[in-house]
Design a protein around this motif. Structure first.
Motif, PDB file in Angstrom:
ATOM      1  N   ASP A  67      -8.195  -7.760  -4.924  1.00  0.00           N
ATOM      2  CA  ASP A  67      -7.295  -7.642  -3.723  1.00  0.00           C
ATOM      3  C   ASP A  67      -8.180  -7.837  -2.245  1.00  0.00           C
ATOM      4  O   ASP A  67      -7.726  -8.571  -1.260  1.00  0.00           O
ATOM      5  CB  ASP A  67      -6.757  -6.191  -3.632  1.00  0.00           C
ATOM      6  CG  ASP A  67      -5.776  -5.911  -4.679  1.00  0.00           C
ATOM      7  OD1 ASP A  67      -5.317  -7.093  -5.202  1.00  0.00           O
ATOM      8  OD2 ASP A  67      -5.303  -4.793  -4.933  1.00  0.00           O
ATOM      9  N   GLU A  68      -9.462  -7.520  -2.430  1.00  0.00           N
ATOM     10  CA  GLU A  68     -10.333  -7.519  -1.226  1.00  0.00           C
ATOM     11  C   GLU A  68     -10.459  -8.866  -0.779  1.00  0.00           C
ATOM     12  O   GLU A  68     -10.654  -9.366   0.471  1.00  0.00           O
ATOM     13  CB  GLU A  68     -11.835  -6.866  -1.607  1.00  0.00           C
ATOM     14  CG  GLU A  68     -11.993  -5.573  -1.283  1.00  0.00           C
ATOM     15  CD  GLU A  68     -11.388  -5.198   0.383  1.00  0.00           C
ATOM     16  OE1 GLU A  68     -11.791  -5.858   1.186  1.00  0.00           O
ATOM     17  OE2 GLU A  68     -10.772  -4.309   0.530  1.00  0.00           O
ATOM     18  N   TYR A  71      -7.243  -9.894   0.938  1.00  0.00           N
ATOM     19  CA  TYR A  71      -6.965  -9.220   2.294  1.00  0.00           C
ATOM     20  C   TYR A  71      -7.926  -9.993   3.200  1.00  0.00           C
ATOM     21  O   TYR A  71      -7.476  -9.950   4.272  1.00  0.00           O
ATOM     22  CB  TYR A  71      -7.423  -7.662   2.064  1.00  0.00           C
ATOM     23  CG  TYR A  71      -6.703  -6.681   1.290  1.00  0.00           C
ATOM     24  CD1 TYR A  71      -5.306  -7.168   0.905  1.00  0.00           C
ATOM     25  CD2 TYR A  71      -7.409  -5.746   0.455  1.00  0.00           C
ATOM     26  CE1 TYR A  71      -4.634  -6.388   0.053  1.00  0.00           C
ATOM     27  CE2 TYR A  71      -6.277  -4.888  -0.419  1.00  0.00           C
ATOM     28  CZ  TYR A  71      -4.983  -5.375  -0.439  1.00  0.00           C
ATOM     29  OH  TYR A  71      -4.277  -4.423  -1.469  1.00  0.00           O
ATOM     30  N   ALA A  98       0.831  -9.991  -3.265  1.00  0.00           N
ATOM     31  CA  ALA A  98      -0.383  -9.665  -3.432  1.00  0.00           C
ATOM     32  C   ALA A  98      -0.862  -8.153  -3.158  1.00  0.00           C
ATOM     33  O   ALA A  98      -0.238  -7.703  -1.944  1.00  0.00           O
ATOM     34  CB  ALA A  98      -1.359 -10.428  -2.752  1.00  0.00           C
ATOM     35  N   GLY A  99      -1.788  -7.447  -3.767  1.00  0.00           N
ATOM     36  CA  GLY A  99      -2.323  -6.136  -3.550  1.00  0.00           C
ATOM     37  C   GLY A  99      -0.971  -5.086  -3.371  1.00  0.00           C
ATOM     38  O   GLY A  99      -0.362  -4.844  -4.064  1.00  0.00           O
ATOM     39  N   ASP A 100      -1.337  -4.461  -2.022  1.00  0.00           N
ATOM     40  CA  ASP A 100      -0.320  -3.296  -1.707  1.00  0.00           C
ATOM     41  C   ASP A 100       0.704  -3.869  -0.850  1.00  0.00           C
ATOM     42  O   ASP A 100       1.358  -3.081  -0.012  1.00  0.00           O
ATOM     43  CB  ASP A 100      -1.017  -2.154  -1.036  1.00  0.00           C
ATOM     44  CG  ASP A 100      -2.045  -2.597   0.077  1.00  0.00           C
ATOM     45  OD1 ASP A 100      -1.706  -3.547   0.646  1.00  0.00           O
ATOM     46  OD2 ASP A 100      -2.805  -1.705   0.435  1.00  0.00           O
ATOM     47  N   THR A 104      -2.571  -2.717   3.542  1.00  0.00           N
ATOM     48  CA  THR A 104      -4.001  -2.866   3.812  1.00  0.00           C
ATOM     49  C   THR A 104      -4.494  -3.730   5.185  1.00  0.00           C
ATOM     50  O   THR A 104      -4.999  -3.433   6.075  1.00  0.00           O
ATOM     51  CB  THR A 104      -4.846  -3.180   2.734  1.00  0.00           C
ATOM     52  OG1 THR A 104      -4.608  -2.113   1.494  1.00  0.00           O
ATOM     53  CG2 THR A 104      -6.162  -3.157   2.970  1.00  0.00           C
TER      54      THR A 104
END
Ligand SMILES: NC(=O)c1ccc[n+]([C@@H]2O[C@H](COP(=O)([O-])OP(=O)(O)OC[C@H]3O[C@@H](n4cnc5c(N)ncnc54)[C@H](OP(=O)(O)O)[C@@H]3O)[C@@H](O)[C@H]2O)c1
Length: 358
Positions: A67-68, A71, A98-100, A104
């Protein structure tokens, strides 16, 4: 979505390389300005413009990279947009999955630029399209049975809540019975629920009984096939990759298949200066949500995360109408579907339902 194909629209030479090679190159690239969007003009007289930014990731990368990594590049997109004076950025296609789902990214861009995934308007227009398709096919929504494929997902759950207030029966299709049971209880607890709500872990059985089908799973493969559908069914496929097999339109001339989320953008000179496969002046619903919020002059983020509420979806529908955004004609597998086409499908269904004279 192939990165190679998308990248080749801007840099034709990349179309000659294998997908994995393009992914490796993309990983090292910064986001790119693709085009300026001009001429958006609300019914209220408000105007706005914007930009398409290419965020160099393939769908596979967006779903599998840490995820990082994702992001970081999305925040970069936000920062470069703010530098050009943008007040809101929309996370299109899989950048919103993707991710949340934007939370974020919005947090990291707080005070710099607002963020939305566009999913509220995607949901609004998916339901609107399904019900409009039903009307044109002569299916009375109030008594109809609707199967929602991928019902426990972010988009599916809120669609199920909205539809349960308008139709006769809602069948919740998914693989996890406990999640389906929980959603059924949540829907039945709503004061506006009028439908009979059923848990339907067997997709084929649920499709066989459905007058209307809303396909919103993230299966990434075909789940809806011609032999499983009722005569005269209306199927709205919002999933990408599609849930509905192309063999449905090839083999069932009595079933209407439409896609969710194709929107006419207001303004006599709308120009995206970029081809993404839609007719002029039309855009995806998720893109439209960013335009609507920009016209509205909103100064906060809008759709973020996986828990969409009925209220935010209905509010987005109201804002869309206020500014003159509306469902464009229907499309099915990249091809426009006219009212005359739908009338033919309706007649084919009626013919099949008519008893054969002895
Ligand atoms: N057209 C557009 O503009 C647009 C915009 C946004 C999203 N989308 C698409 O809409 C779809 C849903 O997005 P989302 O954010 O709601 O995804 P999500 O939250 O991941 O939900 C997807 C749902 O699909 C279900 N599912 C997965 N595989 C399945 C299978 N084999 N059979 C039955 N159900 C299955 C999952 O439930 P279980 O795992 O419990 O079975 C889950 O409830 C995706 O395809 C996405 O790409 C389209």
């Amino acid at each position: 979505m192939e990165l190679r194909r998308d990248a080749a629209r801007k840099y034709p030479i990349l179309g000659l390389l294998p997908e994995r090679a393009v992914e490796q190159i993309a990983l090292r690239l910064s986001p790119k300005w693709m085009s300026e969007i001009t001429g958006i003009e609300s019914k209220t007289g408000a105007e706005t413009n914007g930009y398409f930014i290419g965020c160099p990731f393939s769908t596979r990368q967006l779903l599998t990279l840490p995820d990082e990594v994702v992001y970081k590049k999305l925040v970069e997109c936000g920062q470069m947009s703010a530098d050009r004076g943008a007040k809101i950025i929309g996370l299109g296609a899989y950048t919103s999955v993707a991710g949340d789902a934007g939370e974020t990214v919005a947090e990291r861009l707080k005070g710099i630029i607002n963020v939305t995934t566009g999913n509220s308007y995607t949901v609004y227009t998916a339901v609107e399209g399904l019900l409009k398709g039903a009307e044109l096919m002569g299916v009375e929504a109030a008594n109809a049975s609707v199967a929602i494929v991928g019902a426990t997902g972010s988009i599916g759950a809120v669609c199920a809540k909205i539809l349960a207030a308008q139709v006769g029966e809602v069948a919740l299709v998914g693989r996890d019975i406990s999640k389906l049971e929980k959603l059924k209880a949540d829907i039945e607890a709503r004061s506006d629920c009028r439908a009979v709500v059923k848990v339907a872990p067997e997709i084929r059985a649920a499709l066989k009984e459905a007058d209307l089908v809303l396909a919103v799973s993230s299966a990434g493969k075909e789940l809806v096939f011609p032999e499983d559908l009722k005569i005269g069914a209306v199927v709205c496929d919002v999933a990408r990759p599609r849930d509905v097999s192309k063999t449905v339109v090839e083999n069932r001339d009595d079933v209407l298949v439409i896609e969710g989320g194709v929107i006419t953008v207001p303004g006599s000179n709308v120009n995206f200066n970029f081809t993404f496969g839609f007719p002029p002046s039309t855009a995806f619903a998720c893109m439209s949500e960013t335009m609507i919020l920009s016209l509205e002059g909103t100064n906060e983020s809008y759709t973020l995360g996986r828990d969409l509420t009925v209220e935010q979806v209905m509010n987005m529908g109201k804002l869309a109408k206020k500014h003159g955004f509306e469902l464009a004609g229907f499309r099915s597998f990249e091809v426009a579907v006219s009212d005359a086409d739908i009338e033919k499908v309706r007649q084919n269904a009626q013919r099949k339902l008519r008893p054969v004279a002895a």
